[in-house]
Design a protein around this motif. Structure first.
Motif, short mmCIF file in Angstrom:
data_model
loop_
_atom_site.label_atom_id
_atom_site.label_comp_id
_atom_site.label_asym_id
_atom_site.label_seq_id
_atom_site.Cartn_x
_atom_site.Cartn_y
_atom_site.Cartn_z
N GLY A 256 0.80 -1.23 0.00
CA GLY A 256 0.00 0.00 0.00
C GLY A 256 0.82 1.26 0.00
N ALA A 257 2.12 1.15 -0.31
CA ALA A 257 2.99 2.32 -0.34
C ALA A 257 2.67 3.18 -1.55
CB ALA A 257 4.45 1.89 -0.38
N GLY A 258 2.96 4.47 -1.44
CA GLY A 258 2.71 5.38 -2.54
C GLY A 258 1.26 5.83 -2.60
N THR A 265 -2.32 7.31 -12.28
CA THR A 265 -0.87 7.12 -12.25
C THR A 265 -0.40 6.86 -10.83
OG1 THR A 265 -0.62 8.60 -14.14
CG2 THR A 265 1.35 8.14 -12.83
N LYS A 266 0.39 5.82 -10.65
CA LYS A 266 0.92 5.50 -9.33
C LYS A 266 2.19 6.31 -9.07
CE LYS A 266 -0.88 0.78 -9.39
NZ LYS A 266 -0.55 -0.67 -9.31
N THR A 267 2.30 6.88 -7.89
CA THR A 267 3.46 7.69 -7.53
C THR A 267 4.08 7.17 -6.24
OG1 THR A 267 2.08 9.28 -6.31
CG2 THR A 267 2.52 9.74 -8.65
N LEU A 268 5.36 7.39 -6.11
CA LEU A 268 6.12 7.03 -4.91
C LEU A 268 6.96 8.23 -4.52
CD1 LEU A 268 6.82 4.68 -2.97
CD2 LEU A 268 8.74 4.14 -4.51
N LEU A 275 10.46 7.37 -12.99
CA LEU A 275 11.39 8.51 -12.91
C LEU A 275 12.40 8.32 -11.79
CD1 LEU A 275 9.18 11.68 -13.54
CD2 LEU A 275 10.77 10.52 -15.09
N ILE A 276 11.97 7.75 -10.68
CA ILE A 276 12.90 7.51 -9.57
C ILE A 276 13.97 6.50 -9.97
CG2 ILE A 276 13.09 6.65 -7.21
CD1 ILE A 276 10.29 7.70 -6.69
N LEU A 277 13.54 5.40 -10.58
CA LEU A 277 14.50 4.39 -11.02
C LEU A 277 15.44 4.94 -12.08
CD1 LEU A 277 12.14 1.27 -11.23
CD2 LEU A 277 13.86 1.76 -9.48
#
Length: 307
Positions: A256-258, A265-268, A275-277
């Motif tokens: 359930g993170a992010g 759109t899923k964000t973290l 984009l983070i990776l």
């Protein structure tokens, strides 16, 4: 007189028979010697597993069948023993990783560019036009000599660092757009400009410089290790990008993170995981490029001393 002629005939006959008997005995002895020699050779081949007598067709077939395997193993050993080749492998793998990660974002943007008229055929035609434009730009840079001028101006060391720096700049622009748009996906035109500009510089400027990294290396490095680096590094980078993206998505769904934006759109940490990776891979790519340039400088200095 008749008795004398009979004796002379008998003596001539006896004299003529002696050489024939000697020839027969010599031939038999020679055949026995040849048979003994062949038997000794066969015994030597059986004793010596390396096949010192190279007259066996089976041994030749075994050598031909195992030549590819031997070259593959020799190439892998050469890569693992050389820090330069390991850096080249990592450099190419990280380049492929960033490209594949951004291709996921590209596919999503193209699919959502116009929902009313979107279709597979139109999306394919749109991407084909974009690739054609970038190919024309690469040809123009190479044919005009501008790509070679940029590479010579930056030098080998600077050109190696140029690619990860351009990629980092592109990812930073996409992250800036994400922040300014309150989590909205980046504009397709901006994304394509940044991504295709990186590809054009890669093919027109950076790729010839990367090929020069193999100058002065051993035959095993150039003929056995290079095909492995060119092929496996790209596959490794693309496969790693897909695996990590899938793993993070499953972890986010399980824990359930992010968060999820309005458009799904899923964000973290406020940014898409892609984009983070890609940012992490680009920074790693820049560090490897610095190390790779330093190693190549030392090798060039040693080559100059030998001359």
């Amino acid at each position: 007189s008749s008795m004398q002629r009979a004796r002379s005939t008998a003596s001539l006959a006896s004299v003529g028979e002696a050489p024939v008997g000697m020839k027969r005995s010599a031939k038999s002895m020679g055949s026995l010697a040849d048979a003994a020699k062949r038997g000794a050779e066969k015994a030597a081949v059986k004793r010596d597993g390396s096949g010192s007598v190279a007259s066996s067709e089976t041994d030749q077939v075994d050598v031909e069948d195992s030549s590819f395997k031997q070259r593959l193993l020799r190439g892998i050993r050469t890569i693992l023993r050389s820090r330069l080749l390991m850096c080249i492998f990592t450099y190419n793998a990280l380049a492929a990783t960033t490209s594949v990660l951004l291709s996921f974002q590209r596919a999503e943007l193209v699919a959502n560019r116009t929902v009313e008229v979107a279709s597979t055929e139109r999306d394919t035609a749109f991407l084909a036009n974009v690739n054609m434009a970038s190919s024309v730009a690469v040809f123009a840079l190479q044919a005009s000599g501008l790509g070679a001028f940029i590479a010579s101006s930056c030098g080998q060391y600077g050109t190696l660092i140029l690619m990860p720096m351009i990629r980092m700049f592109g990812v930073s622009m996409l992250a800036w757009w994400h922040v300014q748009g309150s989590g909205q996906a980046p504009n397709l035109t901006l994304f394509l400009l940044l991504d295709e500009f990186t590809k054009v510089i890669n093919f027109a400027v950076a790729k010839p410089v990367r090929e020069s990294l193999w100058r002065g290396l051993s035959a095993e490095a150039r003929y056995d290790a290079k095909p492995i680096v060119d092929t496996l590094a790209n596959r490794w980078g693309g496969g790693s990008a897909a695996f990590v993206t899938s793993a993070i998505t499953r972890i986010m769904e399980t824990t359930g993170a992010g968060s999820v934006t309005e458009d799904g759109t899923k964000t973290l940490f406020g940014f898409p995981p892609v984009l983070i990776l890609c940012s992490i891979a680009a920074v790693w790519w820049a560090v490897v490029s610095v190390d790779l340039g330093a190693i190549r400088k030392r090798i060039d200095a040693e080559l100059k001393k030998q001359v």
